[in-house]
Design an enzyme around this catalytic site. Structure first.
Site, PDB file in Angstrom:
ATOM      1  N   GLU A  44       0.876  -1.167   0.000  1.00 48.13           N
ATOM      2  CA  GLU A  44       0.000   0.000   0.000  1.00 48.13           C
ATOM      3  C   GLU A  44       0.921   1.226   0.000  1.00 48.13           C
ATOM      4  OE1 GLU A  44      -2.801   0.331   3.244  1.00 48.13           O
ATOM      5  OE2 GLU A  44      -3.490   2.259   2.448  1.00 48.13           O
ATOM      6  N   ARG A 269       5.676 -12.914   9.388  1.00 47.56           N
ATOM      7  CA  ARG A 269       6.322 -11.649   9.053  1.00 47.56           C
ATOM      8  C   ARG A 269       7.666 -11.545   9.765  1.00 47.56           C
ATOM      9  NH1 ARG A 269       4.201  -6.618   9.592  1.00 47.56           N
ATOM     10  NH2 ARG A 269       2.260  -7.324   8.720  1.00 47.56           N
ATOM     11  N   LYS A 279       4.341   0.624   9.812  1.00 49.06           N
ATOM     12  CA  LYS A 279       4.442   1.860   9.027  1.00 49.06           C
ATOM     13  C   LYS A 279       3.900   3.050   9.807  1.00 49.06           C
ATOM     14  CE  LYS A 279       3.020   0.085   4.912  1.00 49.06           C
ATOM     15  NZ  LYS A 279       2.606   0.069   3.512  1.00 49.06           N
TER      16      LYS A 279
HETATM   17  P1  ATP Z   1      -0.010  -1.670   6.814  1.00 46.55           P
HETATM   18  O1  ATP Z   1      -0.944  -2.793   6.545  1.00 46.55           O
HETATM   19  O2  ATP Z   1       0.010  -1.174   8.218  1.00 46.55           O
HETATM   20  O3  ATP Z   1      -0.067  -0.572   5.822  1.00 46.55           O
HETATM   21  P2  ATP Z   1       2.049  -3.425   5.894  1.00 46.55           P
HETATM   22  O4  ATP Z   1       3.470  -3.397   6.343  1.00 46.55           O
HETATM   23  O5  ATP Z   1       1.269  -4.673   5.978  1.00 46.55           O
HETATM   24  O6  ATP Z   1       1.431  -2.252   6.708  1.00 46.55           O
HETATM   25  P3  ATP Z   1       1.664  -3.385   3.058  1.00 46.55           P
HETATM   26  O7  ATP Z   1       1.995  -2.282   2.151  1.00 46.55           O
HETATM   27  O8  ATP Z   1       0.280  -3.885   3.073  1.00 46.55           O
HETATM   28  O9  ATP Z   1       2.043  -2.861   4.446  1.00 46.55           O
HETATM   29  O10 ATP Z   1       2.666  -4.583   2.828  1.00 46.55           O
HETATM   30  C1  ATP Z   1       2.976  -5.060   1.556  1.00 46.55           C
HETATM   31  C2  ATP Z   1       3.374  -6.503   1.614  1.00 46.55           C
HETATM   32  O11 ATP Z   1       4.490  -6.670   2.453  1.00 46.55           O
HETATM   33  C3  ATP Z   1       2.268  -7.360   2.164  1.00 46.55           C
HETATM   34  O12 ATP Z   1       2.146  -8.511   1.337  1.00 46.55           O
HETATM   35  C4  ATP Z   1       2.742  -7.740   3.529  1.00 46.55           C
HETATM   36  O13 ATP Z   1       2.292  -9.011   3.892  1.00 46.55           O
HETATM   37  C5  ATP Z   1       4.255  -7.698   3.381  1.00 46.55           C
HETATM   38  N1  ATP Z   1       4.869  -7.342   4.650  1.00 46.55           N
HETATM   39  C6  ATP Z   1       4.621  -6.250   5.387  1.00 46.55           C
HETATM   40  N2  ATP Z   1       5.326  -6.257   6.526  1.00 46.55           N
HETATM   41  C7  ATP Z   1       6.072  -7.392   6.504  1.00 46.55           C
HETATM   42  C8  ATP Z   1       7.020  -7.989   7.399  1.00 46.55           C
HETATM   43  N3  ATP Z   1       7.345  -7.407   8.551  1.00 46.55           N
HETATM   44  N4  ATP Z   1       7.578  -9.160   7.052  1.00 46.55           N
HETATM   45  C9  ATP Z   1       7.260  -9.751   5.888  1.00 46.55           C
HETATM   46  N5  ATP Z   1       6.379  -9.259   5.002  1.00 46.55           N
HETATM   47  C10 ATP Z   1       5.783  -8.093   5.300  1.00 46.55           C
END
Ligand code: ATP
Ligand code: MG
Length: 562
Positions: A44, A269, A279
């Site tokens: 996102e 994760r 984030k």
């Molecule tokens: P938010 O949902 O709070 O915006 P997010 O870190 O999940 O934060 P996304 O932009 O949705 O943000 O993440 C993009 C991709 O990265 C998703 O597929 C998510 O599963 C993966 N991702 C995010 N954080 C991690 C992490 N700490 N370890 C591994 N994969 C991650």
């Protein structure tokens, strides 16, 4: 990551045997996807990417590369209020820098809004979605509990015609934010909360960074995500564990529409010690100026690591080392530091730089000479260079002690030490100012001890680095320590109070060897004995060199200039 693995038979390709590869191997055997493998990374655009995202990118791209498949970069831009073009641009740059090749496939969920709308209309027409007039708060309040079914919405049994009409008017912007939603009609008694008539669309009057004011309704993550995967022909939709409970809904939407149905697979994760990864928290650190932007070298962001001097190879190796699991854990940040040291050890040019200088005057040396030095003992191709040796030199303050403890093998009054690539010197006199501070060391050099010469037989226990006072260049050096004082600050309510007040140490008056005036952005250096360094992309200029310490030479946090 662009290797020629694709030309090799499968058995010769390097393979991380994690459980996802096993699932894909099985799918290939049963021909479930007609031999295709197609993954995606779906950020996102509401922040910069961090090391957790890097793990996901390496995993998804690594799979596509291994199976000769495809990898999409897709922006999950369904939440206009938090998203921004700045984030889109930084994400593209970071994914490219990591070496994950999405070819020409930079895709946007917002490009599918029209198609998603039509799918929603199809669900309404089959009696599986309805417009609900409850506010989001009322919906939450009537969801029930784990032991009690939720309450059905009073609008659940609207006619299809009425639903179609209201949904069209929601789209037109006729209603205010929060006054209506489109909900899936599933089961208010489901043990899985996600199945209790989840929201598909919310009314949001906001400008979208790509769609402008075209839409007054925006899809929720659960509704949108499977559709995006389906429309792109993704085979394996890999996401983090918190979506495991959402998988039945992912499946329900795609099955109800009877459209192409990728398989969602969850993995744990990455959580890294001594930092935060959410984030929202990273944004707060930036907005409230605890750090100097998203690319502050102390941030766990890809741009921060890049500015600090990390390499894509090191980050990819780190992702490989930590592997992929089904259970959440906290990964020790020293593993990441190990990966960067391991990579820079092979690549970094060795140079001499004195971080905290003290002057040495060689009373019996006149003139100057050039001494040979090896650029990288790990890389024979790196060659050699000449160092200017002069009467006045700088050494590290910490390499001299007036009253040394036992076992201190560097310079002491009356003692001897070897200057790297040069001579053995002896400290004859310690000069102090009127306050008693040491300002200069008067030393003699032993001409028979030139490094590498046949006459040099004298042995001393310590060897220290130095820079010619006449030719050395002034530089600023920035040393970084962990951003947080505790292992898992993200778990604590008072996480902001746990920030390490000494995470940045700026040394204004370091002296570096003259060869560094030719340093260019992106070059990697090992300052002998003090760590790996690179030029800082924000503060360094031709007038003033500014170096970031990427990482210390070994695990010696706190002993910054030893
Ligand atoms: P938010 O949902 O709070 O915006 P997010 O870190 O999940 O934060 P996304 O932009 O949705 O943000 O993440 C993009 C991709 O990265 C998703 O597929 C998510 O599963 C993966 N991702 C995010 N954080 C991690 C992490 N700490 N370890 C591994 N994969 C991650
Ligand atoms: Mg997310």
């Amino acid at each position: 990551m662009q290797t020629d693995n694709n030309n090799k038979p499968d058995s010769e390709k390097p393979k991380t045997k994690n459980f996802i590869y096993e699932i894909i191997d099985e799918d290939l055997k049963t021909n479930k996807w007609g031999g295709r493998v197609h993954t995606r990374f779906p950020p996102e655009p509401n922040g910069y990417l961090h090391i957790g995202h890097a793990k996901s990118i390496c995993l998804n791209f690594g799979i596509a590369e291994h199976y000769n498949g495809k990898f999409n970069l897709r922006f999950d831009d369904t939440n206009p209020e938090k998203e921004d073009q700045e984030y889109v641009d930084s994400i593209v740059e970071d994914v490219k820098w990591l070496g994950a090749d999405f070819e020409d496939r930079i895709l946007y969920a917002s490009d599918y809004f029209e198609q998603m709308y039509e799918y929603a209309v199809a669900l309404i027409k089959s009696g599986k979605a309805y417009v609900c007039d409850l506010t989001p708060e009322e919906i939450r309040a009537t969801r029930g509990t784990p032991t009690e079914a939720g309450k059905e919405s009073p609008h659940r049994n609207r006619t299809i015609e009425e639903n179609l009409d209201l949904f069209a008017r929601m789209r037109q912007g006729e209603f205010d934010n929060g006054t209506k939603t489109l909900r899936a009609k599933i089961d208010m008694a489901s043990p899985n909360f996600n199945m209790r008539d989840p929201i598909m669309y919310r009314i949001v009057h906001a400008e979208h960074h790509r769609q402008g004011n075209k839409w007054a309704i925006y899809p929720t993550y659960d509704w949108a995500h499977g559709l995006e995967d389906s429309l792109e022909g993704i085979t394996h939709s890999i996401c983090t564990l918190e979506f495991e409970n959402h998988r039945p809904l992912y499946d329900w939407y795609l099955d109800s529409l009877a459209i192409y149905h990728p398989q969602q697979i969850e993995f744990a994760r990455l959580n890294l010690s001594y930092t935060v990864m959410s984030k929202r928290k990273l944004l707060q650190l930036v907005n409230e100026k605890y750090v100097d932007g998203w690319d502050d070298p102390r941030m766990p962001t890809i741009s921060g690591y890049r500015r600090r001097g990390y390499t894509p190879e090191a980050i990819r190796n780190f992702a490989e080392i930590i592997g992929v699991a089904k259970r959440d854990a906290l990964t020790d940040i020293s593993l990441l530091e190990y990966a960067i040291r391991d990579d820079l050890n092979k690549k970094a040019k060795r140079v001499m730089a004195v971080l905290n200088p003290i002057k040495v005057v060689l009373t019996n040396y006149d003139g100057e000479e050039e001494l040979g030095a090896i650029n990288n003992p790990e890389d024979p191709e790196a060659g050699t260079r000449k160092l200017k040796f002069t009467k006045e030199l700088f050494i590290e303050q910490s390499d001299f002690m007036e009253n040394p403890p036992k076992g201190f093998f560097r310079l002491v009054p009356g003692g001897e030490v070897r200057l790297r690539y040069a001579y053995i010197i002896k400290c004859e006199e310690v000069i102090k100012d009127s306050d008693g501070n040491i300002i200069e060391l008067r030393c003699t050099y032993d001409p028979d001890t030139k490094s590498g010469s046949a006459t040099s037989t004298k042995k001393v226990k310590g060897t220290i680095h130095w820079v010619s006072a006449k030719y050395g260049i002034n530089a600023e050096v920035r040393l970084y320590d962990r951003l947080f004082l505790t292992e898992n600050p993200g778990n604590k309510d008072n996480w902001l109070e746990l920030i390490n007040p000494n995470s940045l140490d700026v040394i204004k008056n370091s002296i570096v060897e003259p060869s560094l005036k030719d340093a260019v952005m992106g070059d990697k250096f090992q300052f002998e004995r003090t760590g790996y360094f690179c030029l800082d992309s924000k503060f360094s200029s031709t007038e003033k060199l500014v170096f970031n310490r990427t990482v210390t030479l070994k695990d010696s946090w706190g002993k910054k200039s030893s």
